[in-house]
Design a protein around this motif. Structure first.
Motif, PDB file in Angstrom:
ATOM      1  N   ILE A  20       0.803  -1.300   0.051  1.00 30.78           N
ATOM      2  CA  ILE A  20       0.175   0.054  -0.016  1.00 30.78           C
ATOM      3  C   ILE A  20       0.931   1.297   0.023  1.00 30.78           C
ATOM      4  CG2 ILE A  20      -1.770   1.607   1.358  1.00 30.78           C
ATOM      5  CD1 ILE A  20      -2.918  -1.298   2.470  1.00 30.78           C
ATOM      6  N   ASP A  41      -8.954  -8.949  -2.100  1.00 26.65           N
ATOM      7  CA  ASP A  41      -8.942  -7.534  -1.466  1.00 26.65           C
ATOM      8  C   ASP A  41      -7.628  -7.230  -0.760  1.00 26.65           C
ATOM      9  OD1 ASP A  41      -9.840  -4.932  -0.978  1.00 26.65           O
ATOM     10  OD2 ASP A  41     -11.829  -5.784   0.021  1.00 26.65           O
ATOM     11  N   LEU A  42      -7.368  -5.884  -0.396  1.00 28.48           N
ATOM     12  CA  LEU A  42      -6.105  -5.244   0.336  1.00 28.48           C
ATOM     13  C   LEU A  42      -6.017  -5.894   1.642  1.00 28.48           C
ATOM     14  CD1 LEU A  42      -6.620  -2.618   1.899  1.00 28.48           C
ATOM     15  CD2 LEU A  42      -7.103  -1.689  -0.256  1.00 28.48           C
ATOM     16  N   ASN A  92      -7.970   0.143   4.755  1.00 31.42           N
ATOM     17  CA  ASN A  92      -8.709   0.509   3.876  1.00 31.42           C
ATOM     18  C   ASN A  92      -9.026   1.888   3.798  1.00 31.42           C
ATOM     19  OD1 ASN A  92     -10.487  -1.669   2.139  1.00 31.42           O
ATOM     20  ND2 ASN A  92      -9.845  -2.679   3.987  1.00 31.42           N
ATOM     21  N   ALA A  95      -5.973   3.417   1.823  1.00 31.80           N
ATOM     22  CA  ALA A  95      -6.155   3.095   0.291  1.00 31.80           C
ATOM     23  C   ALA A  95      -7.109   4.078  -0.460  1.00 31.80           C
ATOM     24  CB  ALA A  95      -6.236   1.723   0.136  1.00 31.80           C
ATOM     25  N   ASP A  96      -8.391   4.178   0.484  1.00 36.05           N
ATOM     26  CA  ASP A  96      -9.635   5.116  -0.104  1.00 36.05           C
ATOM     27  C   ASP A  96      -9.105   6.410  -0.003  1.00 36.05           C
ATOM     28  OD1 ASP A  96     -10.651   2.805  -0.440  1.00 36.05           O
ATOM     29  OD2 ASP A  96     -11.978   2.851   1.197  1.00 36.05           O
ATOM     30  N   ASP A  99      -6.912   7.242  -2.763  1.00 32.31           N
ATOM     31  CA  ASP A  99      -7.165   6.713  -4.080  1.00 32.31           C
ATOM     32  C   ASP A  99      -6.112   5.800  -4.773  1.00 32.31           C
ATOM     33  OD1 ASP A  99      -9.021   6.484  -6.083  1.00 32.31           O
ATOM     34  OD2 ASP A  99      -8.379   8.193  -7.195  1.00 32.31           O
ATOM     35  N   ARG A 101      -6.760   2.192  -4.617  1.00 37.30           N
ATOM     36  CA  ARG A 101      -7.645   1.005  -5.123  1.00 37.30           C
ATOM     37  C   ARG A 101      -7.375   0.911  -6.591  1.00 37.30           C
ATOM     38  NH1 ARG A 101     -10.630  -2.490  -2.578  1.00 37.30           N
ATOM     39  NH2 ARG A 101     -10.786  -2.254  -0.291  1.00 37.30           N
ATOM     40  N   ARG A 102      -7.328   1.988  -7.354  1.00 40.49           N
ATOM     41  CA  ARG A 102      -7.650   1.977  -8.581  1.00 40.49           C
ATOM     42  C   ARG A 102      -6.197   1.516  -9.428  1.00 40.49           C
ATOM     43  NH1 ARG A 102      -6.410   7.120 -11.219  1.00 40.49           N
ATOM     44  NH2 ARG A 102      -5.556   8.408  -9.877  1.00 40.49           N
ATOM     45  N   MET A 104      -4.653  -1.028  -8.193  1.00 46.86           N
ATOM     46  CA  MET A 104      -4.614  -2.518  -7.370  1.00 46.86           C
ATOM     47  C   MET A 104      -5.343  -3.426  -8.070  1.00 46.86           C
ATOM     48  SD  MET A 104      -4.751  -1.734  -3.485  1.00 46.86           S
ATOM     49  CE  MET A 104      -3.582  -0.731  -2.665  1.00 46.86           C
TER      50      MET A 104
END
Ligand code: NA7
Length: 539
Positions: A20, A41-42, A92, A95-96, A99, A101-102, A104
């Motif tokens: 991450i 998922d992460l 999470n 990561a959010d 931004d 996640r895009r 991953m």
């Protein structure tokens, strides 16, 4: 099966704590990079380890990332040692917030990785038939991500529920009224046993070797305390950077032998009541190096166990005899020893009565049959190199990393390994990440790797490889640091021992982590940079 091929300048493997942060750094630099994550998922460790009792034993506020003041200011750790669900929420949130996640891709399990010398790039083939190529690959696979199961006869015949703690089901597991067996008493087993002892009908612990363990002394963090912590973050991270283990606890430098035995015991009484690794990382350095000092502190901890366990026979079984205190990774506990005072908890010492086989209804030892509804394997991991061994990594001339490391890893600062160009490891073997507060070590690791990557890109170089001499020098340094420590003789994962993995048996030390402490590691790694990446060949 269709084969699609995709190219990125950098591919990061693993979306756990290090992956991450690594992708964040790459995205900030505008580098074309993605993360491939095998799970859906992460979160890595904190995505997987959902067993009851799973939590940090690093102080939460020393575990979080330090790179963003905004993140530090907004996150409230609810407990001094935060539990798994909150840790996963935190990752999470990170990561959010940024931004990430895009960048991953999930369910992407890499099966083979092949170096192409002509193209100067890696080809990654996934289990689903997809392929990727990348100039650079950064592994953030995690030091404890390859779980291992024992190999007992009849394991497949057991009709009840059975799972490794790493694969504890996402859906709630009904424990009430169940007869549960736990195999393993490492850091994981000790957490799970203490947590479920009063929630199950019957708990049988199958213990091969006892571990030393001391109280976690967890507590909630109020809003007011969190404000005080926030105001102190710079100081906290500065303290962590100066301590060998990456914690706020620092070794006591008064000198073990300069104090009387009474003074030492009074000091240990204080440490025993303190949170976290204080008793280990805040103790005298001599306990790790000097047999006599170690014997004395071990006897002190043994007495504590005797005081807490009602049945003296059970207490003796719970006291390690084959290694001293601090001789393996210290598990921290919350009323673990008191669990054995309960009528529904039974300790089976596998040294006295080994497991003969599993049956459809439980486990047969030499002393009798244990009827069980659920079996929990808290049997640990193929530590540090296991996740690498599970990918077929082929470097220069087709050499496999598995072969190169068959007798133990060999690296340059745990970041590079000769014969495998453009492969950068975060939290790799022989770095400090296996021996210290993980996020503190990997932030440094990610920064170092990213610095090297930038250096190569700025210089227009497309091939980065450690020089063989420099790698040998680092391995010598790792061995030297290891040999000083009393735990060199232990049978824990620090020394690469795992009875469930072929070739990782007793008497064959694998030098898997650097034990010279984070400050020394960082100073040396920074010197490599100051010397223009001495030991690294760029072309
Ligand atoms: P550990 O610390 O490696 O502990 C594994 C435990 O499982 C340990 O007690 C082992 O006994 C036991 N074990 C392993 N294989 C067997 C077999 N075949 N039969 C019986 N018992 C067995 O793993 P953990 O998951 O507890 O902790 C790993 C790290 O995760 C931890 O240090 C934290 O950093 C987080 P042994 O001691 O080998 O006799």
């Amino acid at each position: 099966m269709t084969t699609e091929e995709r190219h990125h300048e950098v591919i990061v493997l693993g979306a756990g704590v290090s992956g991450i942060y690594q992708i964040k750094k790459l995205v900030d630099l505008g580098i074309d990079a993605i993360v491939l994550e095998g799970d859906e998922d992460l979160g890595g460790t904190w995505y997987r380890n959902r067993y009851p009792g799973a939590r940090f034993d690093s102080e939460s506020y020393t575990y979080g990332y330090s790179f963003s003041k905004e993140l530090l200011d907004e996150w409230h750790w609810s407990e001094r040692f935060s539990p798994q669900p909150e840790n996963l929420r935190y990752l999470n949130h990170v990561a959010d917030k940024f931004d990430l996640r895009r960048h991953m891709r999930f369910d992407c399990r890499v099966e083979t990785m092949t170096w192409n010398e002509a193209e100067r790039q890696w080809r990654l083939d996934l289990t689903d038939g997809t392929s990727y190529t990348a100039r650079f690959v950064i592994t953030s696979l995690g030091p404890l991500s390859a779980p291992t199961l024992p190999r007992y006869e009849g394991m497949d015949e057991f009709q009840g529920l059975a799972f490794h703690t790493w694969a504890w089901p996402k859906e709630p597991v009904e424990l009430a009224g169940k007869r549960v067996g736990v195999i393993g008493t490492g850091a994981t087993g000790i957490q799970v046993i203490a947590e479920i002892a009063d929630k199950v009908a019957d708990l049988t612990v199958f213990q091969r070797r006892p571990n030393w363990s001391t109280p976690l002394n967890n507590s909630p963090i109020s809003a007011e305390e969190m404000d005080q912590i926030r105001a102190r973050y710079d100081e906290i991270f500065d303290n962590c950077s100066k301590s060998p283990g990456g914690f706020e606890h620092v070794p006591d430098r008064r000198g073990f032998w300069n104090l009387t035995a009474e003074e030492r015991r009074a000091f240990w009484d204080e440490l025993y009541a303190q949170p976290g690794f204080a008793i280990l990382a805040g103790n005298f350095m001599e306990i790790f190096l000097d047999e006599e000092a170690n014997r004395e502190v071990s006897e002190y901890i043994a007495d504590r166990i005797r005081q807490r366990v009602t049945d003296p026979v059970v207490a003796e079984k719970l006291i390690p005899k084959d290694h001293g205190f601090g001789g393996q990774r210290l598990p921290l506990e919350t009323r673990y020893f008191e669990a054995y005072n309960r009528d529904n908890v039974h300790l089976v010492s596998l040294q006295d009565t080994p497991i003969e086989r599993f049956t459809p209804t439980g486990i047969q030892t030499t002393a009798g049959h244990h009827d069980l509804d659920i079996i929990v394997y808290a049997t640990g991991f193929d530590a540090i190199t296991g996740a690498y061994d599970r990918i077929d990594i082929r470097g220069v001339g087709g050499q496999t990393l598995r072969d190169k490391w068959s007798d133990g890893p060999s690296t340059f600062y745990g970041v590079l390994t000769t014969g495998f160009p453009n492969l950068f490891m975060v939290a790799g073997p022989q770095s400090v990440s296996g021996s210290t507060n993980f996020p503190r070590a990997i932030e440094g690791g990610v920064d170092w790797v990213t610095g090297l990557l930038q250096h190569a890109r700025d210089a227009g170089r497309t091939r980065v490889e450690a020089e063989a001499d420099a790698e040998e020098e680092w391995v010598r340094e790792v061995v030297k640091a290891h040999e000083r420590m009393l735990f060199r003789r232990s049978k824990g994962w620090f020394t690469g021992y795992n009875s469930n993995v072929a070739g990782h048996q007793e008497g064959k030390i694998r030098y898997q982590a650097y034990f010279g402490g984070a400050p020394k590691y960082n100073a040396m790694a920074n010197q490599v940079v100051a010397d223009g990446y001495r030991g690294v060949a760029l072309s």
